[in-house]
Every structure is written in structure tokens, then in C-alpha cells.
Enzyme design. Structure first.
Site, PDB file in Angstrom:
ATOM      1  N   GLY A  48       0.764  -1.241   0.000  1.00  0.00           N
ATOM      2  CA  GLY A  48       0.000   0.000   0.000  1.00  0.00           C
ATOM      3  C   GLY A  48       0.795   1.292   0.000  1.00  0.00           C
ATOM      4  N   GLU A 102       4.019   4.063   6.114  1.00  0.00           N
ATOM      5  CA  GLU A 102       2.806   3.249   5.929  1.00  0.00           C
ATOM      6  C   GLU A 102       1.760   4.003   5.113  1.00  0.00           C
ATOM      7  OE1 GLU A 102       1.215   0.667   5.785  1.00  0.00           O
ATOM      8  OE2 GLU A 102       1.235  -0.588   7.553  1.00  0.00           O
ATOM      9  N   ASP A 103       0.858   3.251   4.519  1.00  0.00           N
ATOM     10  CA  ASP A 103      -0.232   3.891   3.781  1.00  0.00           C
ATOM     11  C   ASP A 103      -1.316   4.406   4.714  1.00  0.00           C
ATOM     12  OD1 ASP A 103      -1.052   1.320   4.527  1.00  0.00           O
ATOM     13  OD2 ASP A 103      -1.873   0.776   2.578  1.00  0.00           O
ATOM     14  N   ASP A 106      -5.126   2.271  10.880  1.00  0.00           N
ATOM     15  CA  ASP A 106      -6.545   2.102  11.148  1.00  0.00           C
ATOM     16  C   ASP A 106      -6.688   1.779  12.647  1.00  0.00           C
ATOM     17  OD1 ASP A 106      -9.219   1.548  10.880  1.00  0.00           O
ATOM     18  OD2 ASP A 106      -9.034  -0.053   9.439  1.00  0.00           O
ATOM     19  N   LYS A 134      -6.957   7.027  10.576  1.00  0.00           N
ATOM     20  CA  LYS A 134      -8.378   7.046  10.954  1.00  0.00           C
ATOM     21  C   LYS A 134      -8.423   7.139  12.475  1.00  0.00           C
ATOM     22  CE  LYS A 134     -10.129   4.118   7.190  1.00  0.00           C
ATOM     23  NZ  LYS A 134     -10.597   2.754   6.838  1.00  0.00           N
ATOM     24  N   PHE A 155     -14.083   3.165   4.209  1.00  0.00           N
ATOM     25  CA  PHE A 155     -13.117   2.419   3.408  1.00  0.00           C
ATOM     26  C   PHE A 155     -12.726   3.237   2.176  1.00  0.00           C
ATOM     27  CE2 PHE A 155     -11.670  -0.701   0.317  1.00  0.00           C
ATOM     28  CZ  PHE A 155     -10.768  -1.416   1.090  1.00  0.00           C
ATOM     29  N   ASP A 162      -5.818  -0.464  -2.109  1.00  0.00           N
ATOM     30  CA  ASP A 162      -6.605  -1.322  -3.006  1.00  0.00           C
ATOM     31  C   ASP A 162      -7.932  -1.753  -2.409  1.00  0.00           C
ATOM     32  OD1 ASP A 162      -5.453  -3.116  -1.030  1.00  0.00           O
ATOM     33  OD2 ASP A 162      -6.083  -4.737  -2.357  1.00  0.00           O
ATOM     34  N   ARG A 168      -5.126   0.532  -6.913  1.00  0.00           N
ATOM     35  CA  ARG A 168      -3.906   1.149  -6.382  1.00  0.00           C
ATOM     36  C   ARG A 168      -3.355   2.238  -7.299  1.00  0.00           C
ATOM     37  NH1 ARG A 168      -2.186  -2.103  -2.075  1.00  0.00           N
ATOM     38  NH2 ARG A 168      -2.515  -4.329  -2.298  1.00  0.00           N
TER      39      ARG A 168
HETATM   40  P1  5GP Z   1      -4.642  -1.666  11.132  1.00  0.00           P
HETATM   41  O1  5GP Z   1      -3.757  -2.788  11.559  1.00  0.00           O
HETATM   42  O2  5GP Z   1      -4.115  -0.300  11.530  1.00  0.00           O
HETATM   43  O3  5GP Z   1      -6.056  -1.863  11.599  1.00  0.00           O
HETATM   44  O4  5GP Z   1      -4.765  -1.735   9.569  1.00  0.00           O
HETATM   45  C1  5GP Z   1      -3.789  -1.284   8.706  1.00  0.00           C
HETATM   46  C2  5GP Z   1      -3.935  -1.912   7.350  1.00  0.00           C
HETATM   47  O5  5GP Z   1      -5.314  -2.140   6.999  1.00  0.00           O
HETATM   48  C3  5GP Z   1      -3.407  -0.960   6.297  1.00  0.00           C
HETATM   49  O6  5GP Z   1      -2.023  -1.151   6.084  1.00  0.00           O
HETATM   50  C4  5GP Z   1      -4.248  -1.329   5.089  1.00  0.00           C
HETATM   51  O7  5GP Z   1      -3.658  -2.405   4.397  1.00  0.00           O
HETATM   52  C5  5GP Z   1      -5.563  -1.798   5.661  1.00  0.00           C
HETATM   53  N1  5GP Z   1      -6.602  -0.743   5.627  1.00  0.00           N
HETATM   54  C6  5GP Z   1      -7.146  -0.108   6.697  1.00  0.00           C
HETATM   55  N2  5GP Z   1      -8.085   0.769   6.317  1.00  0.00           N
HETATM   56  C7  5GP Z   1      -8.135   0.695   4.954  1.00  0.00           C
HETATM   57  C8  5GP Z   1      -8.926   1.390   3.954  1.00  0.00           C
HETATM   58  O8  5GP Z   1      -9.775   2.255   4.219  1.00  0.00           O
HETATM   59  N3  5GP Z   1      -8.676   1.051   2.656  1.00  0.00           N
HETATM   60  C9  5GP Z   1      -7.763   0.115   2.310  1.00  0.00           C
HETATM   61  N4  5GP Z   1      -7.605  -0.130   0.998  1.00  0.00           N
HETATM   62  N5  5GP Z   1      -7.002  -0.553   3.213  1.00  0.00           N
HETATM   63  C10 5GP Z   1      -7.194  -0.264   4.532  1.00  0.00           C
END
Ligand code: 5GP
Length: 178
Positions: A48, A102-103, A106, A134, A155, A162, A168
Site C-alpha cells: 500500500g 505506511e499507507d 486504522d 483514521k 473504506f 486497493d 492502487r
Molecule cells: P490496522 O492494523 O491499523 O487496523 O490496519 C492497517 C492496514 O489495513 C493498512 O495497512 C491497510 O492495508 C488496511 N486498511 C485499513 N483501512 C483501509 C482502507 O480504508 N482502505 C484500504 N484499501 N485498506 C485499509
């Protein structure tokens, strides 16, 4: 505003390219200012973060190195599906200042796992740079040094992110239309 369809989901333009670029340049300037003289190692998390990483690097004005990593499901004999291993780190980061790129953060659990894995290599310091955060979803206490943009709990796709492997390549960020 434009609408795109990816598989069964519809998305609308949310953050246009110009705004993304403006915020990425701001973050690059902050990092260049904060880490002057540090020669940091950037650790970009695939897939990402590839587009964010590219634009971020182009706008840095300090000497830096980069390594691309993935968090892959553990391939051993016992896999819980939860255990992830860090693959691809090919730079010696011991005693170095590291910036994880990081992208999106969450819940923060992925970042927490990454920090734990990277700490095992004894860097001097770990900083975090994320394109998106977020805040409403963040489950843990995480000090994020650089955030390009805060977004609500929906989302999104585009600019590296993606939906089921697609989307992407978009220059803008799109949000889901329920
Ligand atoms: P976390 O571990 O912080 O809950 O999630 C991080 C990962 O979840 C990110 O690196 C990404 O791959 C995915 N992710 C979380 N929210 C989104 C979103 O809104 N869109 C997309 N495409 N991926 C997300």
C-alpha cells in the site's frame, strides 16, 4: 466529483491529487527539518505505501536510504493466521534512525506489530510516517510522528490503496459509496 466502480463496490472522489501532493510535501519538509544530520533509513511497507513512499522520497532534502518490507503470514508448520513475519529488510538498521512509511493506520495493530519486529534490530530511534490516519478507529496508544491526512472511518482506495487488489493506480483517493 467522479465515480469509479471496482468489482461490486462504487467509490467517489474524496481527496484529489493536488491535496495529496501538498500534504506529502509538508510531511517531507517536516522530516527533512527534524532529521537533518541523521541520514535515516526509510522502511516502506508494501504494497500500500509504494506511491506515498515514491512521492515522499522525491521531496526529501536529506541523505537517506530505503528498504521495502512486507508483513507476511508466517510460513512455518504452526500458523495461527495472526502471526506475521517481517520480510525484505536488507539494510543494517542497528544504531540508525528509522522512519516506517505506511499507507494507513486504522486500528494501529499492524503498526504495533511492525514496531515490535523492527525494534528487534536495535535501531537508534523509530519514527512513524503515515499517509492516512483514521483516529476514530485507533485502538492503541501510538505516537505517530508524521500524518499527511486524517480521515473518517470509511473504506478508501487509490494512491496505493486497493480493494481486492484493484484501485492502487489511481492518483486521487476515493471513498466507498454505500
Ligand atoms: P490496522 O492494523 O491499523 O487496523 O490496519 C492497517 C492496514 O489495513 C493498512 O495497512 C491497510 O492495508 C488496511 N486498511 C485499513 N483501512 C483501509 C482502507 O480504508 N482502505 C484500504 N484499501 N485498506 C485499509
Amino acid at each position: 466529483m467522479s465515480l469509479i466502480q471496482i468489482k461490486d463496490k462504487c467509490f467517489r472522489t474524496f481527496i484529489p491529487e493536488e491535496q495529496i501532493q501538498k500534504e506529502v510535501i509538508r510531511v517531507a519538509d517536516e522530516i527533512s527539518r527534524d532529521l537533518q544530520g541523521e541520514a535515516p533509513v526509510f522502511i516502506s511497507v508494501l504494497n500500500g505505501a509504494f506511491m506515498f513512499t515514491s512521492d515522499l522520497m522525491k521531496n526529501l532534502s536529506i541523505p537517506c536510504e530505503i528498504s521495502f518490507v512486507k508483513l507476511a503470514s508466517y510460513q512455518g508448520t504452526v500458523s495461527t493466521g495472526e502471526v506475521k513475519e517481517l520480510v525484505g529488510l536488507n539494510t543494517d538498521i542497528s544504531g540508525r534512525t528509522v522512519v516506517i512509511v505506511e499507507d494507513i493506520v486504522d486500528t494501529g495493530l499492524t503498526m504495533q506489530a511492525l514496531i515490535k519486529k523492527i525494534s528487534a534490530y536495535h535501531p537508534k530511534e523509530i519514527r512513524i510516517a503515515t499517509l492516512l490516519l483514521k483516529p476514530e478507529k485507533l485502538k492503541i496508544d501510538l505516537a505517530i510522528d508524521y500524518v499527511a491526512m486524517h480521515i473518517p472511518n470509511d473504506f478508501i482506495v487509490g494512491y496505493g490503496l486497493d480493494y481486492e487488489g484493484l484501485g492502487r493506480n489511481y492518483r486521487d483517493i476515493y471513498t466507498i459509496v454505500e
